[in-house]
Design an enzyme around this catalytic site. Structure first.
Site, short mmCIF file in Angstrom:
data_model
loop_
_atom_site.label_atom_id
_atom_site.label_comp_id
_atom_site.label_asym_id
_atom_site.label_seq_id
_atom_site.Cartn_x
_atom_site.Cartn_y
_atom_site.Cartn_z
CG ASP A 28 5.40 -9.10 13.79
OD1 ASP A 28 4.47 -8.33 13.51
OD2 ASP A 28 6.48 -8.71 14.29
CD GLU A 51 -3.42 -5.09 6.49
OE1 GLU A 51 -2.41 -5.62 7.01
OE2 GLU A 51 -3.39 -4.44 5.42
CG HIS A 114 7.96 -4.15 14.01
ND1 HIS A 114 8.46 -4.90 15.05
CD2 HIS A 114 7.01 -4.93 13.42
CE1 HIS A 114 7.86 -6.07 15.10
NE2 HIS A 114 6.97 -6.12 14.13
CG HIS A 115 3.84 -3.02 12.54
ND1 HIS A 115 4.45 -2.71 11.34
CD2 HIS A 115 3.60 -4.36 12.50
CE1 HIS A 115 4.57 -3.81 10.60
NE2 HIS A 115 4.08 -4.83 11.28
N GLY A 406 -20.46 5.27 1.62
CA GLY A 406 -20.14 5.54 0.23
C GLY A 406 -18.67 5.43 -0.13
CG ASP A 433 -14.75 2.02 -15.46
OD1 ASP A 433 -15.67 2.60 -14.85
OD2 ASP A 433 -14.17 2.54 -16.43
CG ASN A 460 -19.22 4.54 -16.45
OD1 ASN A 460 -18.15 4.44 -15.86
ND2 ASN A 460 -20.38 4.63 -15.82
N GLY A 462 -14.27 5.66 -16.40
CA GLY A 462 -13.89 6.57 -15.32
C GLY A 462 -15.00 6.80 -14.31
CD GLU A 466 -16.71 11.50 -7.52
OE1 GLU A 466 -17.14 12.64 -7.31
OE2 GLU A 466 -16.62 10.65 -6.62
#
Length: 550
Positions: A28, A51, A114-115, A406, A433, A460, A462, A466
């Site tokens: 708004d 956003e 608001h916000h 990253g 993925d 792969n 997941g 990591e």
């Protein structure tokens, strides 16, 4: 009184610097400004799913177009986008972030709007933005034109984001007519330039061999064509780092591969590091692209060019624009090149698959054959980016990666932004993925706007990157299994996409043949072993594991 408003003035300035699209999400506090955007004859509104995606899309657009603009609403919208803005700051992209804000009167009264945080302080978020933008302004009817010019000019000069807080009652305020164009300031001190030339000449005259490294800041600060002319005249052994792939023509004689410290393939490292003198242009040695800072470059044998300064053998020269320093070195190299040994090695070829089936090696072999001159390739941080590092790009091709910031999921909306900037260019997206699950909503925007990227989704199961760092079998590296090939249909009522799921190398090759010249959005889900990864990623992961454990 001029009929021009602050909104019109801002849009004219954005369009003047080459911005033809504005990414964002309506709210708004920015709707009145958006009416001016919709009415503008040359600047189009591009609505995004959220956003954060809009910020990533603007970043991708800036990498193709030179600059970009982002629109959010106050508080909730701008904080959703700030991760993307921070990435643009870290990796030097001038994205102008416009934030629609409550009226000046409401802010002066301290209304519980608001916000906001409900404490009457409307400057919380501006203070946050100061950490990830090079210039900020809270616009008023009196200062708007001058402040818009200042923020945009500084963003263009520093090649980093700028922030404009636009209250609803300022958006429609009258503005002055534009009389002078905006220009970025990349200036050198004449005496500094002479001193740099003298210091560089002393090193170049004494050298018996010279190598050149170029990276992403060479692109950001506009010296790519200068480097091309330099290497046409003087065929130095040269390489890029992962962040700068495509800055140099990888088909040119003298290109020796992608430099990654001890992670470099073949003879790339030796050719670059063992030269008598190493010239680097726009290089930043970050941890993930050097395998934990494994570069071995002696400062005494190093000429380093940065955007506003240069260093010769440890002696710094500033202010000195990168373009001016490149010009001086090109002239000096023409003078002394006949004294140098110019032995070069070809880039190491991709390793052949070590086992049957669809593996990482097999996929990258197929991708190397699939690439065409002029392609724009976006490779997501993880297996995609570190596998793509070994590719030898065709002439005119460019790669977009984000190895410094990253932020996973970045490349999908960035591809949306990049193809919005260049709709006729073949855009290839390589994404895992796990990363795609963060931002895949923007696939709907691609289809809405009839864009046609070629998407290779590396499944792969997941977070493989990591898993390599820590917890190979831990459930925190698992993700929910999605039916990827049916997702485009769920995201578009009139789905224009074509989709495949491939589990064998021959299937992948057949699909690549089908889509090579297709002008249609294509999604190829590539099934890969869970713990299979490119060699460079194995080295980087081991380095990160060691550093994080320490």
């Amino acid at each position: 009184m001029s009929a021009l408003t602050v909104s019109d003035y801002l849009l004219q300035r954005l369009n003047e610097i080459g911005i033809n699209h504005l990414f964002g999400v309506p709210g708004d506090f920015n709707l009145a400004f958006l009416d001016h955007v919709i009415a503008h004859p040359r600047l189009a509104w591009v609505g995004c799913a959220n956003e954060l995606n809009a910020a990533y899309a603007a970043d991708g657009y800036a990498r193709s177009q030179g600059a970009a603009a982002l629109l959010t609403t106050f508080g909730v919208g701008e904080l959703s986008a700030i991760n993307g803005t921070a990435g643009s700051y870290a990796e030097y992209l001038p994205v102008i972030h416009i934030v629609g804000a409550p009226s000046q009167q409401a802010q002066r009264r301290g209304d519980l709007i608001h916000h906001s945080l409900g404490d009457g302080d409307f400057s919380h978020f501006l203070r946050m933005q100061r950490e990830v933008t090079v210039a900020q302004a809270s616009l008023t009817a009196d200062n708007a034109c001058a402040e818009i010019d200042r923020v945009i000019t500084e963003a263009l000069t520093q090649r980093r984001p700028g922030y404009l807080l636009l209250p609803v009652d300022v958006a429609g305020a009258p503005a002055q007519a534009i009389t002078t164009p905006l220009t970025a300031r990349h200036e050198s001190d004449a005496q500094v330039r002479l001193a740099f030339r003298a210091a560089a000449e002393k090193r170049l005259a004494a050298a018996r061999s010279v190598s050149l490294l170029a990276d992403f800041l060479a692109d950001r600060f506009g010296v790519q064509q200068q480097l091309a002319h330099w290497l046409e005249a003087v065929p130095l052994p040269h390489a890029t780092l992962l962040m700068g792939k495509g800055v140099l023509d990888e088909q040119r004689r003298g290109f020796v591969g992608t430099y990654a410290g001890e992670g470099s393939a073949g003879e790339t490292r030796q050719t670059i590091e063992q030269a008598d003198l190493i010239i680097s242009v726009g290089v930043r040695f970050t941890d993930t692209i050097t395998v934990g800072f494994s570069q071995r470059i002696d400062p005494e044998r190093h000429i380093d060019l940065q955007p506003f300064s240069a260093t010769v053998g440890g002696e710094r020269f500033a202010p000195l624009a990168m373009a001016d320093a490149v010009d001086e070195l090109r002239q000096l190299c023409l003078r002394y090149a006949d004294r140098w040994t110019l032995a070069c090695c070809d880039p190491a070829p991709l390793a052949p698959p070590e086992q049957p089936g669809l593996t990482q090696n097999a996929f990258w072999q197929a991708m190397q054959a699939f690439l065409q001159p002029g392609d724009l390739i976006l490779a997501e941080q993880g297996t995609a980016a570190f596998g793509a590092a070994a590719l030898r790009l065709p002439a005119g091709a460019k790669m977009v990666v984000q190895p410094l910031w990253g932020s996973i999921g970045y490349t999908l909306p960035a591809a949306f932004g990049a193809q919005t900037a260049e709709p006729d260019r073949r855009v290839i997206l390589l994404i895992g993925d796990g990363s795609a699950q963060l931002t895949v909503q923007e696939l709907s925007s691609m289809m809405r706007d009839n864009l046609k990227p070629l998407i290779f989704l590396l499944n792969n199961e997941g977070y493989t990157v990591e898993r390599a760092i820590n917890g190979a079998a831990q459930r925190y590296n698992d993700i929910a299994a999605w039916n990827w090939t049916q997702l485009p249909q769920a995201l578009s009522e009139s789905c224009p996409a074509q989709c495949w799921r491939v589990v064998e190398s021959v299937q992948l090759t057949d699909v690549m043949t089908l889509i090579a010249e297709a002008r249609r959005l294509s999604l190829v889900e590539v099934m890969l072993p869970r713990l299979d990864m490119p060699p460079l990623l194995q080295q980087v992961s081991a380095s990160l594991h060691q550093r994080n454990s320490a």
